[in-house]
Scaffold this motif. Structure first.
Motif, PDB file in Angstrom:
ATOM      1  N   SER A  24       0.628   7.502   6.835  1.00  0.00           N
ATOM      2  CA  SER A  24       0.870   8.473   5.716  1.00  0.00           C
ATOM      3  C   SER A  24       0.499   8.008   4.687  1.00  0.00           C
ATOM      4  O   SER A  24       0.793   8.034   3.379  1.00  0.00           O
ATOM      5  CB  SER A  24       2.413   8.418   5.414  1.00  0.00           C
ATOM      6  N   SER A  25       0.044   6.217   4.037  1.00  0.00           N
ATOM      7  CA  SER A  25      -0.862   6.366   3.110  1.00  0.00           C
ATOM      8  C   SER A  25      -2.293   6.019   3.238  1.00  0.00           C
ATOM      9  O   SER A  25      -2.300   5.599   1.941  1.00  0.00           O
ATOM     10  CB  SER A  25      -0.002   5.252   2.638  1.00  0.00           C
ATOM     11  N   ARG A  26      -2.679   6.695   3.600  1.00  0.00           N
ATOM     12  CA  ARG A  26      -4.175   6.392   4.168  1.00  0.00           C
ATOM     13  C   ARG A  26      -4.955   6.665   2.429  1.00  0.00           C
ATOM     14  O   ARG A  26      -6.037   6.589   1.588  1.00  0.00           O
ATOM     15  CB  ARG A  26      -5.252   7.306   5.064  1.00  0.00           C
ATOM     16  N   ASN A  27      -4.302   8.414   2.064  1.00  0.00           N
ATOM     17  CA  ASN A  27      -4.646   8.980   1.179  1.00  0.00           C
ATOM     18  C   ASN A  27      -4.928   7.486  -0.013  1.00  0.00           C
ATOM     19  O   ASN A  27      -5.845   8.052  -1.190  1.00  0.00           O
ATOM     20  CB  ASN A  27      -3.767   9.940   0.452  1.00  0.00           C
ATOM     21  N   ILE A  28      -3.851   6.922  -0.155  1.00  0.00           N
ATOM     22  CA  ILE A  28      -4.431   5.704  -1.267  1.00  0.00           C
ATOM     23  C   ILE A  28      -5.707   4.980  -0.648  1.00  0.00           C
ATOM     24  O   ILE A  28      -5.795   4.339  -2.690  1.00  0.00           O
ATOM     25  CB  ILE A  28      -2.722   5.414  -1.929  1.00  0.00           C
ATOM     26  N   VAL A  29      -5.800   4.557  -0.149  1.00  0.00           N
ATOM     27  CA  VAL A  29      -6.895   3.498   0.091  1.00  0.00           C
ATOM     28  C   VAL A  29      -8.009   4.454   0.103  1.00  0.00           C
ATOM     29  O   VAL A  29      -8.486   5.263   0.238  1.00  0.00           O
ATOM     30  CB  VAL A  29      -7.012   3.431   1.576  1.00  0.00           C
ATOM     31  N   PHE A  30      -9.704   3.831  -1.074  1.00  0.00           N
ATOM     32  CA  PHE A  30     -10.690   3.836  -1.726  1.00  0.00           C
ATOM     33  C   PHE A  30     -11.824   2.387  -1.296  1.00  0.00           C
ATOM     34  O   PHE A  30     -11.225   2.198  -2.240  1.00  0.00           O
ATOM     35  CB  PHE A  30     -10.092   4.815  -2.619  1.00  0.00           C
ATOM     36  N   ALA A  55      -6.833  -3.953  -6.259  1.00  0.00           N
ATOM     37  CA  ALA A  55      -7.456  -4.451  -5.017  1.00  0.00           C
ATOM     38  C   ALA A  55      -7.340  -5.653  -4.809  1.00  0.00           C
ATOM     39  O   ALA A  55      -6.513  -6.492  -5.176  1.00  0.00           O
ATOM     40  CB  ALA A  55      -8.838  -4.606  -5.908  1.00  0.00           C
ATOM     41  N   PHE A  56      -7.310  -6.050  -3.496  1.00  0.00           N
ATOM     42  CA  PHE A  56      -6.820  -7.196  -2.832  1.00  0.00           C
ATOM     43  C   PHE A  56      -8.047  -7.851  -3.141  1.00  0.00           C
ATOM     44  O   PHE A  56      -8.874  -7.141  -2.567  1.00  0.00           O
ATOM     45  CB  PHE A  56      -6.265  -6.219  -1.170  1.00  0.00           C
ATOM     46  N   THR A  57      -7.460  -9.131  -3.397  1.00  0.00           N
ATOM     47  CA  THR A  57      -8.273 -10.061  -3.434  1.00  0.00           C
ATOM     48  C   THR A  57      -7.845 -11.119  -2.612  1.00  0.00           C
ATOM     49  O   THR A  57      -7.813 -12.354  -2.788  1.00  0.00           O
ATOM     50  CB  THR A  57      -8.483  -9.996  -4.666  1.00  0.00           C
ATOM     51  N   GLY A  58      -7.089 -11.099  -1.476  1.00  0.00           N
ATOM     52  CA  GLY A  58      -7.736 -11.910  -0.571  1.00  0.00           C
ATOM     53  C   GLY A  58      -6.397 -12.605  -0.248  1.00  0.00           C
ATOM     54  O   GLY A  58      -5.799 -13.261   1.353  1.00  0.00           O
ATOM     55  N   ASN A  59      -5.815 -13.281  -1.453  1.00  0.00           N
ATOM     56  CA  ASN A  59      -4.171 -13.591  -1.352  1.00  0.00           C
ATOM     57  C   ASN A  59      -2.932 -12.855  -2.206  1.00  0.00           C
ATOM     58  O   ASN A  59      -2.176 -13.590  -2.403  1.00  0.00           O
ATOM     59  CB  ASN A  59      -3.782 -14.261  -0.934  1.00  0.00           C
ATOM     60  N   SER A 102      -6.222   3.895  -7.133  1.00  0.00           N
ATOM     61  CA  SER A 102      -6.459   3.921  -5.724  1.00  0.00           C
ATOM     62  C   SER A 102      -6.188   2.557  -5.159  1.00  0.00           C
ATOM     63  O   SER A 102      -5.558   1.545  -6.009  1.00  0.00           O
ATOM     64  CB  SER A 102      -7.087   4.304  -5.025  1.00  0.00           C
ATOM     65  N   VAL A 103      -6.075   2.660  -4.266  1.00  0.00           N
ATOM     66  CA  VAL A 103      -6.028   0.751  -3.355  1.00  0.00           C
ATOM     67  C   VAL A 103      -7.408   0.112  -2.810  1.00  0.00           C
ATOM     68  O   VAL A 103      -7.772   1.286  -1.452  1.00  0.00           O
ATOM     69  CB  VAL A 103      -4.373   0.940  -2.857  1.00  0.00           C
ATOM     70  N   PHE A 104      -8.007  -0.752  -2.972  1.00  0.00           N
ATOM     71  CA  PHE A 104      -8.843  -1.075  -2.112  1.00  0.00           C
ATOM     72  C   PHE A 104      -8.489  -2.252  -1.327  1.00  0.00           C
ATOM     73  O   PHE A 104      -7.900  -3.963  -1.852  1.00  0.00           O
ATOM     74  CB  PHE A 104      -9.669  -1.771  -3.341  1.00  0.00           C
ATOM     75  N   ILE A 145       0.770  -1.055  -0.020  1.00  0.00           N
ATOM     76  CA  ILE A 145      -0.120   0.006  -0.135  1.00  0.00           C
ATOM     77  C   ILE A 145       0.820   1.059  -0.478  1.00  0.00           C
ATOM     78  O   ILE A 145       0.412   2.051  -0.561  1.00  0.00           O
ATOM     79  CB  ILE A 145      -1.069   0.031   0.828  1.00  0.00           C
ATOM     80  N   LYS A 146       1.806   0.930   1.068  1.00  0.00           N
ATOM     81  CA  LYS A 146       3.205   2.678   0.930  1.00  0.00           C
ATOM     82  C   LYS A 146       3.971   2.745  -0.318  1.00  0.00           C
ATOM     83  O   LYS A 146       3.747   4.057  -0.519  1.00  0.00           O
ATOM     84  CB  LYS A 146       3.984   1.826   2.248  1.00  0.00           C
TER      85      LYS A 146
END
Ligand code: ADP
Ligand code: MG
Length: 731
Positions: free
Chosen positions: A533-539, A470-474, A414-416, A380-381
């Motif tokens: 510090s990387s909250r902004n990229i998470v959506f 997107a994170f998809t489990g593994n 962005s990252v889910f 994520i970072k």
């Protein structure tokens, strides 16, 4: 033949499905039968040679020439037994396609005698006359020569076409001065770099791991249309997408194609394709209908990233060849049809160790879960720090039509991660803040972090189909990659940014440990700062919504919608720090790519510009005039029999409307040609490609709008180009 469209339609509708003869044995009996894989190597090589080559593959060490000779000789024996009489170095120049130049094993000796020969020299290195491949200026300045060099980490294979068979040796492609002229060389470097950075981090948790590899499982989307209809559309033939075409009354709104019954012809095609892929060791497992009519997807079991990349490149070739047997055409373009979904190539990416651990798979014990959290948060970072670079590496003329078209992830990276993991991360932050970590470590580590993740995870992730990453489990799923792309570039960038990130992480953790923290405490402290510090990229919301574009702007995230502008990220200071400082590409290699990607964009848009002009003037306007003449004849006839003006009023209106559209098409085409001329006076990049993007392309839509109106207006018989309805629904 008066109207090619009807001829094509008749051919398409009368097609018989081509039944595929499948072997009577199980797939596992012929899987990889055309691959020079580990077991084959053991069978064909003396054991010391086998050991040397395994060692070279594992540690990247150089192979002794005499060993190379023996490897080549055993490869030749195996290939000859399979019926191959020639070989080629198989490489991936920056065109995006694969390249091959065949040489024969046959070698004349004396008095018309001959032998079959393949030595270590021919295996290890070749010098194809490759002066016409894009090099972005690298080869003009020094040496014109380009070399292909064997990549032993991806197994050789045999391609068969009819009775001809060729041994293909995966290679990298470099200049005389050693600079990479391909996609693979930097990918291999990035893998080594990632391993070097990840191993010390893994070893903090697992002392037995000695190897870390990146894994890739791609999902390939594509369209299939009848060959005759394809050839009746010059735009599809030359640009891979339709430049005009009115939306059919029925598109994908009923969602009746997605996961529906696979049409018979297509099913036979898939069986044929899979059989060939399986022989080549491409582990295809999944096939299904996609969202748009005429759209499908296939996916393999994931593999080590460089082998997966090779397999995807090979697949795209095989898809095309097999389609010919079924009188079908594969469209790999990102947006062949307006108004229905385009195609992507989801890149599922993770990392794993030789101890069998997927580093992005939540573990069952506190220790393995902390390992998971470490890699998860570092991804994520890394994305947060390098979102622009990720945007740049998926940029292409084709993908511009897809990203942000409310069907594919937007141009905003962005990252889910899903609610559950979001909560876990919040908890890490609050626990570290409360400062209790050092005292009650093993209990603290139980947080929620360690309870329930594996079970809830699979249910809780992958709900958000709109996220580009997107994170998809593994694993993380990079969905914004285009369907025709070579996965190397996005994979190289991901490996590199992750490696940089892990290097920084380890330094920080070590610092904390030095100042008295225990290992777990140190790791959690660093993770906490990263999470914050990387909250902004998470959506987590809808990436297609207008609100997200606004919100993203507030967060300072880039939203660059077109390729020439996105490519600028490649030469930013940040990109150079990421890619050049780490030695994955040197400055010239990076700039060469920048230049080539711009050139490629310009050429594609140039071709489309010429094509749309040709379609408008040679097809659409003549069709419209033909129909208009029919109307004029009708009006003249009605007048001749003394009919009232009201009885030809509608005809007169249509006659006028047709003239208006014709004149709009003509004037917009002129405008487009003028814009092209203007863009062509600019000789340097990126100005030229930006001109194509900003002043040429906007005319396409204007021309198209009127063409599509005419398609709706003109009688069906006069229309010369196969319609969307016919292209998408003729099965
Ligand atoms: P979907 O994303 O459509 O739900 P899957 O979960 O089956 O489908 O996974 C899609 C792709 O992800 C497949 O190619 C699969 O091999 C790949 N994949 C699964 N695990 C990993 C991994 N650890 N690393 C890379 N790719 C993976
Ligand atoms: Mg998927």
């Amino acid at each position: 033949m008066k109207n090619n469209r009807f001829h094509a339609l008749q051919q398409a509708q009368n097609r018989e499905e081509v039944l595929v003869e499948l072997p009577s044995v199980k797939v596992s009996d012929y899987f990889a039968s055309m691959v020079f894989h580990d077991e084959v190597m053991q069978n064909y090589m003396p054991s010391d040679v086998y050991k040397s080559i395994k060692n070279a593959i594992k540690n990247g060490t150089k192979l002794d020439r005499s060993i190379a000779d023996q490897v080549a000789s055993s490869m030749k024996t195996w290939a000859a037994e399979k019926g191959a009489n020639s070989y080629t170095h198989w490489f991936q120049p920056l065109t995006g396609a694969t390249a091959e130049k065949h040489d024969s094993f046959f070698m004349p000796t004396q008095n018309f005698k001959s032998i079959e020969i393949f030595g270590g020299d021919a295996l290890v290195q070749q010098e194809p006359d490759a002066s016409s491949f894009p090099n972005g200026g690298i080869r003009q300045t020094f040496e014109a020569r380009g070399y292909t060099a064997w990549d032993p980490s991806s197994p050789a294979f045999i391609i068969g076409r009819g009775n001809g068979k060729t041994l293909c040796i995966p290679t990298i492609f470099i200049s005389y001065t050693g600079e990479a002229l391909d996609f693979k060389a930097p990918l291999l470097k990035s893998m080594a770099y990632l391993e070097q950075a990840a191993l010390p981090v893994v070893n903090m948790f697992d002392r037995h791991a000695t190897k870390v590899v990146a894994t890739l499982g791609w999902e390939q989307e594509y369209f299939l249309i009848d060959e005759a209809l394809f050839y009746a559309r010059p735009d599809l033939v030359l640009s891979g997408r339709t430049l005009i075409g009115h939306a059919p009354a029925k598109g994908q709104q009923l969602d009746d194609h997605y996961f529906g019954t696979i049409p018979d012809r297509v099913y036979q095609y898939m069986l044929d394709l899979e059989q060939e892929c399986h022989q080549l060791g491409i582990p295809i497992r999944t096939r299904h209908n996609e969202v748009a009519p005429g759209q499908f997807e296939l996916a393999p079991m994931f593999e080590e990233v460089n082998v997966a990349v090779d397999h995807n490149q090979l697949l795209m070739d095989v898809m095309d060849r097999v389609a010919k047997r079924h009188k079908l055409k594969v469209l790999l373009h990102e947006k062949p049809f307006a108004g229905v979904n385009g195609s992507g190539k989801h890149n599922n990416w993770s990392m794993s160790t030789d101890t069998g651990k997927n580093l992005l798979s939540p573990g069952k014990t506190p220790r393995t879960n902390l390992l998971f959290l470490t890699f998860f948060v570092n991804v994520i970072k890394a994305v947060h720090e390098n979102a622009d670079l990720l945007r740049a590496c998926i940029a292409s003329a084709g993908n511009d039509h897809r990203l942000g078209a409310n069907e594919a992830p937007p141009a905003i990276i962005s990252v889910f991660i899903g609610d559950h993991l979001q909560k876990v991360l919040d908890e890490v932050v609050s626990k570290v803040k409360s400062g209790k970590l050092n005292t009650e470590k093993s209990d603290e580590l139980k947080l929620n972090i360690h309870n329930g993740i594996p079970d809830v995870m699979l249910d809780n992730t992958d709900r958000n189909r709109t996220s580009p990453f997107a994170f998809t489990g593994n694993k993380f799923e990079f969905r914004a990659v285009g369907s025709s792309a070579n996965c190397s570039l996005p994979m190289m960038i991901l490996n590199t940014i992750m490696a940089n990130q892990l290097t920084e992480f380890k330094i920080l953790v070590d610092k904390h440990i030095k100042s008295g923290d225990d290992k777990e405490g140190a790791v959690l402290k660093v993770l906490k700062t990263y999470i914050e510090s990387s909250r902004n990229i998470v959506f987590e919301g809808d990436n297609y919504s207008a609100e997200w574009a606004k919100e993203a702007a507030k967060r300072g995230l880039s939203n660059v919608k077109t390729t020439p502008h996105a490519l600028d990220f490649f030469i930013s200071k940040k990109a150079k720090e990421t890619i050049v400082k780490t030695g994955i590409l040197n400055e010239r290699e990076l700039e060469a790519r920048y230049e080539i990607f711009h050139e490629n964009y310009v050429k594609k848009v140039q071709i489309e510009g010429r094509l749309i002009g040709e379609l408008a003037l040679d097809y659409v306007i003549p069709s419209a005039i033909e129909y208009q003449n029919k109307l004029i004849q009708n009006v003249t006839g009605l007048k001749g029999i003394g009919a009232k003006a009201t009885s030809y009023k509608t005809q007169m209106t249509i006659i006028d409307t047709i003239s208006e559209h014709i004149s709009a098409i003509y004037s917009n085409t002129e405008k487009m040609i003028e814009a092209r001329k203007k863009a062509n006076t600019i000789h340097h990049m990126p100005d030229k490609s930006k001109a194509y993007c900003d002043i040429v392309i906007p005319n396409f839509e204007l021309i198209r709008k009127h063409c599509d109106k005419l398609e709706q207006l003109v009688d069906d018989e006069s229309w010369k180009l196969p319609k969307y309805r016919e292209l998408l629904f003729t099965k």
